[in-house]
Design a protein around this motif. Structure first.
Motif, PDB file in Angstrom:
ATOM      1  N   ARG A  71      47.585  48.307  32.280  1.00  0.00           N
ATOM      2  CA  ARG A  71      46.717  48.215  33.450  1.00  0.00           C
ATOM      3  C   ARG A  71      45.531  47.296  33.178  1.00  0.00           C
ATOM      4  O   ARG A  71      45.151  46.489  34.020  1.00  0.00           O
ATOM      5  CB  ARG A  71      46.226  49.599  33.860  1.00  0.00           C
ATOM      6  CG  ARG A  71      45.369  49.560  35.140  1.00  0.00           C
ATOM      7  CD  ARG A  71      44.680  50.862  35.425  1.00  0.00           C
ATOM      8  NE  ARG A  71      43.662  51.086  34.409  1.00  0.00           N
ATOM      9  CZ  ARG A  71      43.427  52.250  33.827  1.00  0.00           C
ATOM     10  NH1 ARG A  71      44.112  53.304  34.153  1.00  0.00           N
ATOM     11  NH2 ARG A  71      42.490  52.367  32.907  1.00  0.00           N
ATOM     12  N   GLU A  72      44.953  47.416  31.988  1.00  0.00           N
ATOM     13  CA  GLU A  72      43.792  46.598  31.644  1.00  0.00           C
ATOM     14  C   GLU A  72      44.138  45.121  31.557  1.00  0.00           C
ATOM     15  O   GLU A  72      43.289  44.269  31.828  1.00  0.00           O
ATOM     16  CB  GLU A  72      43.191  47.076  30.319  1.00  0.00           C
ATOM     17  CG  GLU A  72      42.517  48.434  30.433  1.00  0.00           C
ATOM     18  CD  GLU A  72      42.166  49.033  29.072  1.00  0.00           C
ATOM     19  OE1 GLU A  72      42.483  48.418  28.031  1.00  0.00           O
ATOM     20  OE2 GLU A  72      41.593  50.139  29.065  1.00  0.00           O
ATOM     21  N   HIS A  73      45.377  44.793  31.210  1.00  0.00           N
ATOM     22  CA  HIS A  73      45.793  43.399  31.067  1.00  0.00           C
ATOM     23  C   HIS A  73      46.590  42.891  32.264  1.00  0.00           C
ATOM     24  O   HIS A  73      47.137  41.799  32.216  1.00  0.00           O
ATOM     25  CB  HIS A  73      46.607  43.226  29.782  1.00  0.00           C
ATOM     26  CG  HIS A  73      45.801  43.504  28.544  1.00  0.00           C
ATOM     27  ND1 HIS A  73      45.835  44.738  27.929  1.00  0.00           N
ATOM     28  CD2 HIS A  73      44.923  42.740  27.854  1.00  0.00           C
ATOM     29  CE1 HIS A  73      45.021  44.715  26.890  1.00  0.00           C
ATOM     30  NE2 HIS A  73      44.447  43.522  26.821  1.00  0.00           N
ATOM     31  N   ALA A  74      46.659  43.696  33.312  1.00  0.00           N
ATOM     32  CA  ALA A  74      47.448  43.314  34.481  1.00  0.00           C
ATOM     33  C   ALA A  74      46.774  42.151  35.209  1.00  0.00           C
ATOM     34  O   ALA A  74      45.558  42.147  35.388  1.00  0.00           O
ATOM     35  CB  ALA A  74      47.597  44.493  35.433  1.00  0.00           C
ATOM     36  N   PRO A  75      47.563  41.175  35.619  1.00  0.00           N
ATOM     37  CA  PRO A  75      46.981  40.092  36.420  1.00  0.00           C
ATOM     38  C   PRO A  75      46.548  40.642  37.773  1.00  0.00           C
ATOM     39  O   PRO A  75      47.138  41.604  38.277  1.00  0.00           O
ATOM     40  CB  PRO A  75      48.130  39.091  36.558  1.00  0.00           C
ATOM     41  CG  PRO A  75      49.372  39.864  36.277  1.00  0.00           C
ATOM     42  CD  PRO A  75      48.988  41.009  35.384  1.00  0.00           C
ATOM     43  N   PRO A  76      45.515  40.068  38.378  1.00  0.00           N
ATOM     44  CA  PRO A  76      45.021  40.594  39.651  1.00  0.00           C
ATOM     45  C   PRO A  76      46.052  40.524  40.772  1.00  0.00           C
ATOM     46  O   PRO A  76      45.971  41.256  41.734  1.00  0.00           O
ATOM     47  CB  PRO A  76      43.804  39.732  39.972  1.00  0.00           C
ATOM     48  CG  PRO A  76      43.734  38.686  38.932  1.00  0.00           C
ATOM     49  CD  PRO A  76      44.757  38.941  37.890  1.00  0.00           C
ATOM     50  N   SER A  77      47.046  39.647  40.629  1.00  0.00           N
ATOM     51  CA  SER A  77      47.993  39.464  41.724  1.00  0.00           C
ATOM     52  C   SER A  77      49.284  40.242  41.563  1.00  0.00           C
ATOM     53  O   SER A  77      50.175  40.123  42.390  1.00  0.00           O
ATOM     54  CB  SER A  77      48.329  37.976  41.854  1.00  0.00           C
ATOM     55  OG  SER A  77      48.937  37.542  40.661  1.00  0.00           O
ATOM     56  N   ARG A 123      51.836  43.041  38.714  1.00  0.00           N
ATOM     57  CA  ARG A 123      51.934  43.959  37.592  1.00  0.00           C
ATOM     58  C   ARG A 123      52.499  43.235  36.382  1.00  0.00           C
ATOM     59  O   ARG A 123      53.337  42.338  36.519  1.00  0.00           O
ATOM     60  CB  ARG A 123      52.826  45.143  37.943  1.00  0.00           C
ATOM     61  CG  ARG A 123      54.247  44.762  38.185  1.00  0.00           C
ATOM     62  CD  ARG A 123      55.100  45.961  38.487  1.00  0.00           C
ATOM     63  NE  ARG A 123      56.493  45.488  38.475  1.00  0.00           N
ATOM     64  CZ  ARG A 123      57.513  46.226  38.643  1.00  0.00           C
ATOM     65  NH1 ARG A 123      57.358  47.492  38.861  1.00  0.00           N
ATOM     66  NH2 ARG A 123      58.710  45.729  38.619  1.00  0.00           N
TER      67      ARG A 123
END
Length: 163
Positions: A148-154, A156
């Motif tokens: 979750r912390e490394h998920a891209p904003p656009s 998963r």
């Protein structure tokens, strides 16, 4: 230390034509025997006590008990009646509520397991995860927190796959 969730096996591929799992479910809702009888009683009691009418009945009993206080001069016996009654009901309800919650949780886990089995991209190693020990669950939670912390904003992030 590695656990079963450190491996990221390819999920089992399912074709659209996969047959549903045969559960061999008996025609009756509860199995025969003592546990079946208890399950039926627990289910019926849980359904009955969860209604507004049951709540109103409980309030009515308390009101009648309170109103009869002066009649019995607020005696020890008068107090003992309500104390004993509520203690017995509470004691029995603990077991009935626990049984109902256990069955509901088991049904929910089975439904989630079926969704994991049927989903093409699901991690099948998560099926029956509720049986894992606490350390494995915490490790898996840490892995998902990192994702979750490394998920891209656009979108998963992809789960890492064994190479």
């Amino acid at each position: 230390m590695a656990n079963k969730h450190d491996r990221h096996d390819e999920p089992v591929k399912h074709d659209q034509g996969d047959p549903p799992v045969n559960r061999n479910v008996p025609s009756e809702a509860h199995p025969p025997g003592l546990s079946g009888h208890f399950a039926r009683i627990a289910s019926a009691t849980s359904n009955a006590t969860g209604t507004p009418w049951a709540f109103l009945l409980a309030v009515g009993i308390i009101l009648v008990w309170g109103i009869t206080g002066p009649l019995f001069h607020f005696s020890d016996t008068w107090q003992l009646v309500i104390n004993t009654g509520t203690t017995i009901v509470t004691f029995l309800m603990v077991f009935l509520i626990q049984n109902t919650q256990n069955r509901d949780a088991k049904a929910l886990h089975l439904k989630l397991d079926e969704l994991l089995r049927a989903a093409k991209e699901a991690r099948n190693d998560l099926i029956d995860i509720e049986e894992d020990d606490t350390a494995d669950l915490e490790d898996l939670q840490r892995q998902y927190r990192e994702l979750r912390e490394h998920a891209p904003p656009s979108g998963r992030p992809e789960l890492p796959r064994a190479g």
